[in-house]
Motif scaffolding. Structure first.
Motif, PDB file in Angstrom:
ATOM      1  N   ILE A 125      14.536  46.024  28.013  1.00 29.56           N
ATOM      2  CA  ILE A 125      13.738  45.878  26.794  1.00 29.56           C
ATOM      3  C   ILE A 125      13.376  44.408  26.541  1.00 29.56           C
ATOM      4  CG2 ILE A 125      14.635  47.980  25.750  1.00 29.56           C
ATOM      5  CD1 ILE A 125      16.531  46.289  24.073  1.00 29.56           C
ATOM      6  N   GLY A 126      13.552  43.570  27.578  1.00 29.05           N
ATOM      7  CA  GLY A 126      13.080  42.196  27.502  1.00 29.05           C
ATOM      8  C   GLY A 126      14.060  41.204  26.923  1.00 29.05           C
ATOM      9  N   LEU A 127      15.356  41.539  26.885  1.00 30.88           N
ATOM     10  CA  LEU A 127      16.361  40.639  26.321  1.00 30.88           C
ATOM     11  C   LEU A 127      17.373  40.277  27.401  1.00 30.88           C
ATOM     12  CD1 LEU A 127      17.525  39.253  23.742  1.00 30.88           C
ATOM     13  CD2 LEU A 127      18.878  41.338  23.390  1.00 30.88           C
ATOM     14  N   GLU A 128      17.476  39.000  27.704  1.00 30.65           N
ATOM     15  CA  GLU A 128      18.448  38.522  28.686  1.00 30.65           C
ATOM     16  C   GLU A 128      19.775  38.256  27.967  1.00 30.65           C
ATOM     17  OE1 GLU A 128      19.283  34.390  31.095  1.00 30.65           O
ATOM     18  OE2 GLU A 128      17.198  35.087  30.949  1.00 30.65           O
ATOM     19  N   VAL A 129      20.820  38.981  28.350  1.00 29.81           N
ATOM     20  CA  VAL A 129      22.118  38.886  27.686  1.00 29.81           C
ATOM     21  C   VAL A 129      23.146  38.274  28.630  1.00 29.81           C
ATOM     22  CG1 VAL A 129      24.031  40.186  26.666  1.00 29.81           C
ATOM     23  CG2 VAL A 129      21.664  40.820  26.146  1.00 29.81           C
ATOM     24  N   HIS A 130      23.881  37.299  28.132  1.00 32.73           N
ATOM     25  CA  HIS A 130      25.021  36.732  28.842  1.00 32.73           C
ATOM     26  C   HIS A 130      26.268  36.956  27.985  1.00 32.73           C
ATOM     27  CE1 HIS A 130      22.831  34.341  31.977  1.00 32.73           C
ATOM     28  NE2 HIS A 130      21.853  34.510  31.100  1.00 32.73           N
ATOM     29  N   ILE A 131      27.375  37.285  28.627  1.00 36.21           N
ATOM     30  CA  ILE A 131      28.646  37.501  27.925  1.00 36.21           C
ATOM     31  C   ILE A 131      29.656  36.489  28.444  1.00 36.21           C
ATOM     32  CG2 ILE A 131      30.498  39.133  27.421  1.00 36.21           C
ATOM     33  CD1 ILE A 131      28.461  41.390  27.947  1.00 36.21           C
ATOM     34  N   VAL A 132      30.282  35.762  27.538  1.00 38.22           N
ATOM     35  CA  VAL A 132      31.235  34.709  27.904  1.00 38.22           C
ATOM     36  C   VAL A 132      32.628  35.126  27.441  1.00 38.22           C
ATOM     37  CG1 VAL A 132      31.816  32.264  27.700  1.00 38.22           C
ATOM     38  CG2 VAL A 132      29.407  32.986  27.658  1.00 38.22           C
ATOM     39  N   LEU A 133      33.593  35.077  28.379  1.00 38.40           N
ATOM     40  CA  LEU A 133      34.954  35.529  28.132  1.00 38.40           C
ATOM     41  C   LEU A 133      35.955  34.461  28.568  1.00 38.40           C
ATOM     42  CD1 LEU A 133      34.418  38.981  29.844  1.00 38.40           C
ATOM     43  CD2 LEU A 133      34.681  38.691  27.391  1.00 38.40           C
ATOM     44  N   PRO A 134      37.132  34.406  27.966  1.00 41.37           N
ATOM     45  CA  PRO A 134      38.186  33.506  28.448  1.00 41.37           C
ATOM     46  C   PRO A 134      38.855  34.078  29.690  1.00 41.37           C
ATOM     47  CG  PRO A 134      38.967  34.742  26.560  1.00 41.37           C
ATOM     48  CD  PRO A 134      37.524  35.145  26.755  1.00 41.37           C
ATOM     49  N   TYR A 135      39.308  33.187  30.584  1.00 37.95           N
ATOM     50  CA  TYR A 135      39.918  33.632  31.834  1.00 37.95           C
ATOM     51  C   TYR A 135      41.371  34.046  31.645  1.00 37.95           C
ATOM     52  CZ  TYR A 135      40.649  33.866  36.896  1.00 37.95           C
ATOM     53  OH  TYR A 135      40.913  34.299  38.176  1.00 37.95           O
TER      54      TYR A 135
ATOM     55  N   ARG B 134      16.666  35.746  24.603  1.00 37.99           N
ATOM     56  CA  ARG B 134      17.990  35.532  25.202  1.00 37.99           C
ATOM     57  C   ARG B 134      19.057  35.669  24.120  1.00 37.99           C
ATOM     58  NH1 ARG B 134      19.343  30.528  26.975  1.00 37.99           N
ATOM     59  NH2 ARG B 134      20.614  31.174  28.749  1.00 37.99           N
ATOM     60  N   LEU B 135      20.209  36.236  24.517  1.00 41.14           N
ATOM     61  CA  LEU B 135      21.347  36.348  23.614  1.00 41.14           C
ATOM     62  C   LEU B 135      22.599  35.979  24.387  1.00 41.14           C
ATOM     63  CD1 LEU B 135      22.452  37.211  20.810  1.00 41.14           C
ATOM     64  CD2 LEU B 135      22.848  39.483  21.812  1.00 41.14           C
ATOM     65  N   ILE B 136      23.335  34.993  23.884  1.00 40.83           N
ATOM     66  CA  ILE B 136      24.597  34.576  24.487  1.00 40.83           C
ATOM     67  C   ILE B 136      25.717  35.113  23.595  1.00 40.83           C
ATOM     68  CG2 ILE B 136      25.870  32.676  25.506  1.00 40.83           C
ATOM     69  CD1 ILE B 136      22.924  32.928  26.444  1.00 40.83           C
ATOM     70  N   VAL B 137      26.558  35.964  24.151  1.00 40.84           N
ATOM     71  CA  VAL B 137      27.615  36.626  23.383  1.00 40.84           C
ATOM     72  C   VAL B 137      28.960  36.013  23.752  1.00 40.84           C
ATOM     73  CG1 VAL B 137      28.721  38.817  22.816  1.00 40.84           C
ATOM     74  CG2 VAL B 137      26.280  38.768  23.409  1.00 40.84           C
ATOM     75  N   ASN B 138      29.659  35.475  22.763  1.00 39.88           N
ATOM     76  CA  ASN B 138      31.000  34.944  22.989  1.00 39.88           C
ATOM     77  C   ASN B 138      32.024  35.965  22.491  1.00 39.88           C
ATOM     78  OD1 ASN B 138      32.333  31.906  23.467  1.00 39.88           O
ATOM     79  ND2 ASN B 138      33.615  33.304  22.311  1.00 39.88           N
ATOM     80  N   ALA B 139      32.892  36.410  23.401  1.00 42.31           N
ATOM     81  CA  ALA B 139      33.967  37.341  23.046  1.00 42.31           C
ATOM     82  C   ALA B 139      35.277  36.738  23.547  1.00 42.31           C
ATOM     83  CB  ALA B 139      33.725  38.714  23.645  1.00 42.31           C
ATOM     84  N   SER B 140      35.876  35.879  22.749  1.00 44.04           N
ATOM     85  CA  SER B 140      37.115  35.197  23.154  1.00 44.04           C
ATOM     86  C   SER B 140      38.300  36.125  22.934  1.00 44.04           C
ATOM     87  CB  SER B 140      37.279  33.883  22.376  1.00 44.04           C
ATOM     88  OG  SER B 140      36.424  32.886  22.887  1.00 44.04           O
ATOM     89  N   LEU B 141      38.374  37.139  23.796  1.00 49.11           N
ATOM     90  CA  LEU B 141      39.368  38.205  23.703  1.00 49.11           C
ATOM     91  C   LEU B 141      39.906  38.485  25.099  1.00 49.11           C
ATOM     92  CD1 LEU B 141      36.998  40.508  21.643  1.00 49.11           C
ATOM     93  CD2 LEU B 141      38.889  39.201  20.654  1.00 49.11           C
ATOM     94  N   GLY B 142      41.079  39.083  25.170  1.00 49.75           N
ATOM     95  CA  GLY B 142      41.594  39.425  26.481  1.00 49.75           C
ATOM     96  C   GLY B 142      42.936  40.122  26.420  1.00 49.75           C
ATOM     97  N   ILE B 143      43.266  40.818  27.516  1.00 52.39           N
ATOM     98  CA  ILE B 143      44.576  41.420  27.720  1.00 52.39           C
ATOM     99  C   ILE B 143      45.034  41.028  29.116  1.00 52.39           C
ATOM    100  CG2 ILE B 143      44.182  43.356  26.158  1.00 52.39           C
ATOM    101  CD1 ILE B 143      43.571  45.087  28.619  1.00 52.39           C
ATOM    102  N   LEU B 144      46.292  41.268  29.439  1.00 54.00           N
ATOM    103  CA  LEU B 144      46.775  40.854  30.757  1.00 54.00           C
ATOM    104  C   LEU B 144      46.641  41.959  31.803  1.00 54.00           C
ATOM    105  CD1 LEU B 144      48.379  38.569  32.393  1.00 54.00           C
ATOM    106  CD2 LEU B 144      50.185  40.278  32.290  1.00 54.00           C
ATOM    107  N   ALA B 145      47.249  43.117  31.552  1.00 59.15           N
ATOM    108  CA  ALA B 145      47.360  44.128  32.598  1.00 59.15           C
ATOM    109  C   ALA B 145      46.085  44.946  32.721  1.00 59.15           C
ATOM    110  CB  ALA B 145      48.548  45.048  32.314  1.00 59.15           C
ATOM    111  N   GLY B 146      45.747  45.281  33.951  1.00 62.65           N
ATOM    112  CA  GLY B 146      44.578  46.102  34.211  1.00 62.65           C
ATOM    113  C   GLY B 146      44.306  46.141  35.700  1.00 62.65           C
ATOM    114  N   SER B 147      43.263  46.855  36.086  1.00 58.83           N
ATOM    115  CA  SER B 147      42.936  46.985  37.506  1.00 58.83           C
ATOM    116  C   SER B 147      42.460  45.668  38.100  1.00 58.83           C
ATOM    117  CB  SER B 147      41.864  48.058  37.698  1.00 58.83           C
ATOM    118  OG  SER B 147      40.673  47.691  36.999  1.00 58.83           O
ATOM    119  N   LYS B 148      41.790  44.854  37.319  1.00 62.00           N
ATOM    120  CA  LYS B 148      41.310  43.533  37.733  1.00 62.00           C
ATOM    121  C   LYS B 148      40.475  43.596  39.016  1.00 62.00           C
ATOM    122  CE  LYS B 148      44.996  41.078  35.334  1.00 62.00           C
ATOM    123  NZ  LYS B 148      46.128  40.155  35.389  1.00 62.00           N
TER     124      LYS B 148
END
Length: 602
Positions: free
Chosen positions: A290-300, A256-270
């Protein structure tokens, strides 16, 4: 896609780097050996040295996916095409094997990877690898500097005799093309170190701390990508960093891999269909194969009070115009993305007719923009802006981008737009449902002030605001400036392994409630946050206190970027930390539950 319109405007402003190769993600039905032979046969193309290893580890089923560098617009070899983030076909996950363990990856700016909070004991680093990315792109280069586990261990051992700050200075020496660039790692507090401490920091002297056994992977983004808060330069380093982190985790035998990417922009298709979001989903699927469970965590998102979203429709009073205020001394371009929601289901519909009134009263008559074309905005005979139309494509809605020059020149002769109130008019707004979003253009944490955020104004956007006790209230339906739809454009995916986290204010004796900046979703802007986490513990002192850049120091950072790592920690430990229910009226901003505990908060 709309990002190419951003790029075209930068080239018009002469802000692009013609000598710098363009980075593009490509797909091919060629097998890896044939693919790399085709790239090598064209002297204008190249891949990073790490690319063969990434392709080998991630695979692509029947073909090859890779990052390729080329002169801008250079034709790709036959059988190789630009990637569009298409979904990965469903496949059976890898069967059980000898893989075990969970790791945490961070993709951020200014990561103090030598900090004692990231060691399993006083002298042993937990990092499997660190990629210090650079925007310097040339054949044979690694797009920065990659430190494997042994290199990080050696540097960690060196802290016994050499100050961490000195080691950081030596490591970063010569990493970036422009030595004048701000490198936040030299500062007392850094966003990446703070976020990683909240996500994975541990006391190296506490044998009972379960976080000490979890390995770490770090991707430090190039300063150019972070300082450009419009996100124009973020997609490639973020996705390439994610590919590399997944590969490192796979080679380390993690499950398992938990990826934190505390990044963001405002405008987009959303709508969850942006290239970045679809590529994230694709990488999650590839990792699963390939046997790796990945989760990605982002700020709202943090733009609830930013006045950067407006909606013109019968439901919001039938307004046919909105005022955009460009601030003086803004040394960066400003952008507004314009979409007709009524056309989402019915195709592009009739073209929007847009007119402008500039701050000095200059009127630009309403007219349409040809599909796929552009329309210049002239002031006193000079080009100060442009309207771009990008038609509906597979998985993407039509969008019009209003791009405006900075209000302050960087060099003599640079185009500048007049500061002040710009009126954007629509001839037939009453029959439309038009959403306008001002792209993020503020100063990134730790960087010099260059961008100043443009925002919307309206006559009925000055009601009494009970929270701030001033006349900034605009939380009523007839007002075209909206709180809803202020969520990050990166946080609209409904993928079960992509998590968006809202920022909650938690004070003693009260239920969690939204921090004043906590974004709110809308019926058109994807999903509400999965849940929220504490990002504020007081109303008088902002932010959470966690680790500063150097060992033994602390710093405060605020925002949903500080909330996201609490979920990262909970996912990594398989321990949700006792989430508490959120009041129904706050769930559009916080989700159904809020995480309230994080031992890394000082």
């Amino acid at each position: 896609m709309v990002l190419d319109a951003y790029g075209q405007w930068l080239r018009t402003l002469r802000w692009s780097h013609p000598a710098r190769p363009e980075a593009v993600f490509v797909v091919s039905n060629l097998q890896p050996d044939a693919f790399f032979a085709a790239i090598a046969a064209d002297a204008a193309l190249f891949c990073l040295p790490m690319e063969r290893g990434l392709v080998r580890a991630l695979g692509a089923g029947s073909g090859t996916e890779a990052l390729v560098f080329r002169p801008e617009g250079h034709t790709l070899p036959q059988g190789i095409a630009l990637a569009d983030g298409a979904e990965v076909p469903s496949v059976m996950p890898a069967g059980p094997g000898t893989r075990t363990g969970t790791g945490i990856a961070i993709i951020d700016d200014g990561i103090g990877f030598l900090n004692a909070r990231f060691r399993s004991d006083p002298v042993t680093s937990r990092f499997l690898g660190v990629w210090l990315q650079s925007a310097v792109l040339k054949r044979g280069d690694s797009m920065g500097r990659v430190l494997n586990a042994a290199a990080v261990a050696g540097l960690t051992a060196a802290t016994a005799t050499t100050a961490e700050a000195v080691l950081y200075r030596d490591i970063h020496d010569g990493l970036h093309a422009d030595p004048r660039l701000v490198r936040t790692i030299f500062q007392a507090q850094t966003h990446g170190t703070h976020v990683l401490d909240l996500a994975a920091g541990a006391d190296p002297l506490d044998p009972a701390d379960p976080m000490r056994r979890l390995p770490l992977i770090g991707v430090q983004l190039p300063p150019e990508a972070v300082n450009d808060t419009s996100g124009m330069q973020m997609t490639v380093p973020l996705l390439q960093g994610l590919r590399w982190a997944i590969t490192v985790a796979h080679e380390a035998g993690l499950v398992r891999l938990i990826v934190n990417a505390s990044l963001g922009i405002l405008a987009g298709s959303k709508d969850g269909k942006s290239f970045l979001e679809r590529q994230m989903a694709r990488l999650i699927a590839q990792a699963g194969r390939i046997g790796l469970e990945v989760h990605i965590v982002l700020p709202y998102g943090n733009d609830h009070e930013g006045r950067q979203v407006a909606r013109l429709s019968a439901a919001t009073g039938g307004h046919g115009a909105i005022t955009l205020r460009l601030q003086p001394q803004d040394a960066t371009p400003s952008y507004v993305e314009i979409r007709d929601l009524a056309a989402r289901e019915a195709g592009d519909g009739a073209p929007l007719s847009i007119g402008l009134t500039l701050p000095d009263g200059t009127d630009i008559a309403a007219a349409t923009v040809a599909p796929g074309g552009s329309r210049d905005i002239l002031w006193r005979g000079r080009l100060v802006g442009r309207l771009y139309h990008r038609p509906r494509e597979a998985r993407r809605d039509a969008v019009i981008l209003l791009a405006l020059a900075p209000t302050q020149a960087i060099a003599p002769g640079d185009p500048t737009a007049p500061a002040g109130a710009w009126t954007i008019r629509f001839d037939d707004a009453g029959a439309r449902d038009i959403v306008l979003q001002v792209q993020r253009d503020d100063r990134a944490a730790g960087y010099r002030l260059s961008g100043r955020q443009a925002y919307f104004e309206a006559a009925d956007a000055h009601g009494w605001n009970r929270r701030s006790r001033d006349w900034t209230g605009h939380d009523h339906p007839p007002c075209p400036i909206r709180h809803d739809g202020t969520n990050s454009a990166y946080a609209a995916s409904d993928h079960s392994q992509i998590h968006s986290v809202g920022g909650a204010l938690l004070t003693e004796g009260r239920a969690p409630r939204p921090a004043d900046y906590a974004a709110r979703g809308a019926d058109w802007s994807g999903i509400k946050p999965r849940l929220s986490a504490v990002s504020e513990t007081a109303t008088a002192i902002r932010g959470l206190r966690a680790s500063g850049t150097l060992s033994g120091t602390t710093a405060r950072f605020s925002g949903s970027s500080a909330a996201a790592p609490t979920l990262t920690r909970a996912l990594a430990l398989n321990h949700p930390g006792g989430p508490v229910p959120v009041l129904a009226g706050d769930q559009e901003r916080l989700g159904a539950k809020a995480l309230t505990a994080n031992p890394a908060i000082r």
